[in-house]
Motif scaffolding. Sequence first.
Motif, PDB file in Angstrom:
ATOM      1  N   PRO A   5       0.810  -1.324   0.074  1.00  0.00           N
ATOM      2  CA  PRO A   5      -0.006  -0.032  -0.143  1.00  0.00           C
ATOM      3  C   PRO A   5       0.954   1.320  -0.076  1.00  0.00           C
ATOM      4  O   PRO A   5       1.809   1.266   0.783  1.00  0.00           O
ATOM      5  CB  PRO A   5      -0.762  -0.067   1.206  1.00  0.00           C
ATOM      6  CG  PRO A   5      -0.824  -1.502   1.629  1.00  0.00           C
ATOM      7  CD  PRO A   5       0.554  -2.032   1.090  1.00  0.00           C
ATOM      8  N   GLU A   9      -2.507   5.571   0.704  1.00  0.00           N
ATOM      9  CA  GLU A   9      -3.569   4.616   1.077  1.00  0.00           C
ATOM     10  C   GLU A   9      -3.569   4.161   2.756  1.00  0.00           C
ATOM     11  O   GLU A   9      -4.464   3.833   3.115  1.00  0.00           O
ATOM     12  CB  GLU A   9      -3.243   3.191   0.180  1.00  0.00           C
ATOM     13  CG  GLU A   9      -3.577   3.534  -1.151  1.00  0.00           C
ATOM     14  CD  GLU A   9      -2.930   2.386  -2.075  1.00  0.00           C
ATOM     15  OE1 GLU A   9      -3.778   2.184  -3.267  1.00  0.00           O
ATOM     16  OE2 GLU A   9      -2.026   1.579  -1.700  1.00  0.00           O
ATOM     17  N   LEU A  10      -2.376   4.001   3.223  1.00  0.00           N
ATOM     18  CA  LEU A  10      -2.018   3.696   4.549  1.00  0.00           C
ATOM     19  C   LEU A  10      -2.648   4.785   5.577  1.00  0.00           C
ATOM     20  O   LEU A  10      -3.342   4.615   6.437  1.00  0.00           O
ATOM     21  CB  LEU A  10      -0.759   3.573   4.782  1.00  0.00           C
ATOM     22  CG  LEU A  10       0.073   2.309   4.406  1.00  0.00           C
ATOM     23  CD1 LEU A  10       1.587   2.319   4.574  1.00  0.00           C
ATOM     24  CD2 LEU A  10      -0.929   1.158   5.144  1.00  0.00           C
ATOM     25  N   GLU A  13      -6.321   4.789   5.277  1.00  0.00           N
ATOM     26  CA  GLU A  13      -6.945   3.596   6.151  1.00  0.00           C
ATOM     27  C   GLU A  13      -7.000   3.998   7.880  1.00  0.00           C
ATOM     28  O   GLU A  13      -7.755   3.599   8.350  1.00  0.00           O
ATOM     29  CB  GLU A  13      -6.101   2.454   5.907  1.00  0.00           C
ATOM     30  CG  GLU A  13      -6.530   1.032   6.438  1.00  0.00           C
ATOM     31  CD  GLU A  13      -5.932  -0.066   6.212  1.00  0.00           C
ATOM     32  OE1 GLU A  13      -6.206  -1.162   6.880  1.00  0.00           O
ATOM     33  OE2 GLU A  13      -4.917  -0.084   5.579  1.00  0.00           O
ATOM     34  N   VAL A  17     -10.410   4.794  10.546  1.00  0.00           N
ATOM     35  CA  VAL A  17     -10.960   3.445  11.474  1.00  0.00           C
ATOM     36  C   VAL A  17     -11.622   4.178  12.649  1.00  0.00           C
ATOM     37  O   VAL A  17     -11.236   5.247  13.062  1.00  0.00           O
ATOM     38  CB  VAL A  17      -9.769   2.778  12.175  1.00  0.00           C
ATOM     39  CG1 VAL A  17     -10.319   1.896  13.127  1.00  0.00           C
ATOM     40  CG2 VAL A  17      -8.754   2.021  10.994  1.00  0.00           C
ATOM     41  N   TRP A  26      -8.033  -3.863  16.188  1.00  0.00           N
ATOM     42  CA  TRP A  26      -7.645  -3.333  14.810  1.00  0.00           C
ATOM     43  C   TRP A  26      -6.105  -3.379  14.735  1.00  0.00           C
ATOM     44  O   TRP A  26      -5.704  -3.381  13.501  1.00  0.00           O
ATOM     45  CB  TRP A  26      -8.148  -1.913  14.524  1.00  0.00           C
ATOM     46  CG  TRP A  26      -7.719  -1.432  13.060  1.00  0.00           C
ATOM     47  CD1 TRP A  26      -8.380  -1.516  11.947  1.00  0.00           C
ATOM     48  CD2 TRP A  26      -6.529  -0.650  12.745  1.00  0.00           C
ATOM     49  NE1 TRP A  26      -7.799  -1.121  10.979  1.00  0.00           N
ATOM     50  CE2 TRP A  26      -6.701  -0.448  11.491  1.00  0.00           C
ATOM     51  CE3 TRP A  26      -5.683  -0.050  13.423  1.00  0.00           C
ATOM     52  CZ2 TRP A  26      -5.680   0.409  10.670  1.00  0.00           C
ATOM     53  CZ3 TRP A  26      -4.604   0.524  12.870  1.00  0.00           C
ATOM     54  CH2 TRP A  26      -4.691   0.863  11.545  1.00  0.00           C
ATOM     55  N   ARG A  30      -0.219  -4.897  13.075  1.00  0.00           N
ATOM     56  CA  ARG A  30       0.157  -3.564  12.668  1.00  0.00           C
ATOM     57  C   ARG A  30       0.969  -2.833  13.768  1.00  0.00           C
ATOM     58  O   ARG A  30       1.793  -1.772  13.354  1.00  0.00           O
ATOM     59  CB  ARG A  30      -0.944  -2.811  12.111  1.00  0.00           C
ATOM     60  CG  ARG A  30      -1.850  -3.397  11.283  1.00  0.00           C
ATOM     61  CD  ARG A  30      -3.044  -2.610  10.770  1.00  0.00           C
ATOM     62  NE  ARG A  30      -2.362  -1.788   9.474  1.00  0.00           N
ATOM     63  CZ  ARG A  30      -3.040  -1.574   8.277  1.00  0.00           C
ATOM     64  NH1 ARG A  30      -4.282  -1.756   8.213  1.00  0.00           N
ATOM     65  NH2 ARG A  30      -2.407  -0.918   7.384  1.00  0.00           N
ATOM     66  N   ALA A 207      -0.121   3.627   9.058  1.00  0.00           N
ATOM     67  CA  ALA A 207      -1.628   3.648   9.359  1.00  0.00           C
ATOM     68  C   ALA A 207      -1.977   3.502  10.929  1.00  0.00           C
ATOM     69  O   ALA A 207      -2.847   3.930  11.364  1.00  0.00           O
ATOM     70  CB  ALA A 207      -2.311   2.438   8.688  1.00  0.00           C
ATOM     71  N   HIS A 211      -4.059   5.833  13.288  1.00  0.00           N
ATOM     72  CA  HIS A 211      -5.130   5.662  14.157  1.00  0.00           C
ATOM     73  C   HIS A 211      -4.965   5.980  15.745  1.00  0.00           C
ATOM     74  O   HIS A 211      -5.601   6.190  16.339  1.00  0.00           O
ATOM     75  CB  HIS A 211      -5.415   4.085  13.801  1.00  0.00           C
ATOM     76  CG  HIS A 211      -6.816   3.766  14.285  1.00  0.00           C
ATOM     77  ND1 HIS A 211      -7.713   4.302  14.595  1.00  0.00           N
ATOM     78  CD2 HIS A 211      -6.639   2.396  15.218  1.00  0.00           C
ATOM     79  CE1 HIS A 211      -8.618   3.789  15.422  1.00  0.00           C
ATOM     80  NE2 HIS A 211      -8.125   2.518  15.761  1.00  0.00           N
TER      81      HIS A 211
END
Length: 262
Positions: A5, A9-10, A13, A17, A26, A30, A207, A211
């Motif tokens: 990705p 994109e990351l 994402e 969330v 989640w 990661r 990502a 988050h």
Amino acid sequence: MTGKPSFAELVAEGAAVPTEGWDFSWFEGRASEARPSWGYARSAGERLARAEAALDVQTGGGEVLAFALDSAAPARPALIAATEGWAPNAAKATALLRPRGAVVVTAPDDAPLPFADEAFDLVLSRHPVTPHWAEIARVLRPGGTYFAQHVGPASVFELVEYFLGPQPASARGARDPERERAAAEAAGLEIVGLRAERLRMEFHDIAAVVHFLRKVVWMVPGFTVEAYEPQLRSLHERIEREGPFVAHSARHLVDARKPHPA
């Protein structure tokens, strides 16, 4: 074959969330964080199994209390209450805890606890924003216990200082367990046990960083992807080049008791 990705994109994402509650599932694969050796939720369940009336302060989405209640079952307090200051979390906690016999009260984190004096023989809290020792002492019965896991000093500061730069000594020393011991004792509580640990964290992609900073909002106040895009892009490139970004969380376990009157 599909490639990795992209940065965009990351970031998208991580920004999409939902952040309600304290469910960190989640992050599986990661990001990772070592857990304290004392097993707070399990130990809280053991306390709940022996309590008559219990309160969980700043319960978040109720996930930790739900786990503790399930581990205590079938023994549970006759009265189980929880407070939460953020409305989305309170709604999530209500849905999770009501079937387990707990009532959730929406109350600001910095307000007096909305309960009568000496209402509980057990008060729990996992990662309170600020422990209000006088209020905890007020709602505890003599002989009652405050059992909690707190965030310690300079927790995840490797990440904080990556975005904000070096922090002053006052910020690095906040949440010091010995200062909290003194504040608890000043409120009339006795510290039965106090344990502290620093624990390794790893962020495997950008990502997870996005988050995390959206979910734990006090780490980088006012964080947005747009405001910190250059730092995020640089960190993404560093992770791609060198591997996971490593930080360390700080946790301490507080076991306090309200003494009986002399």
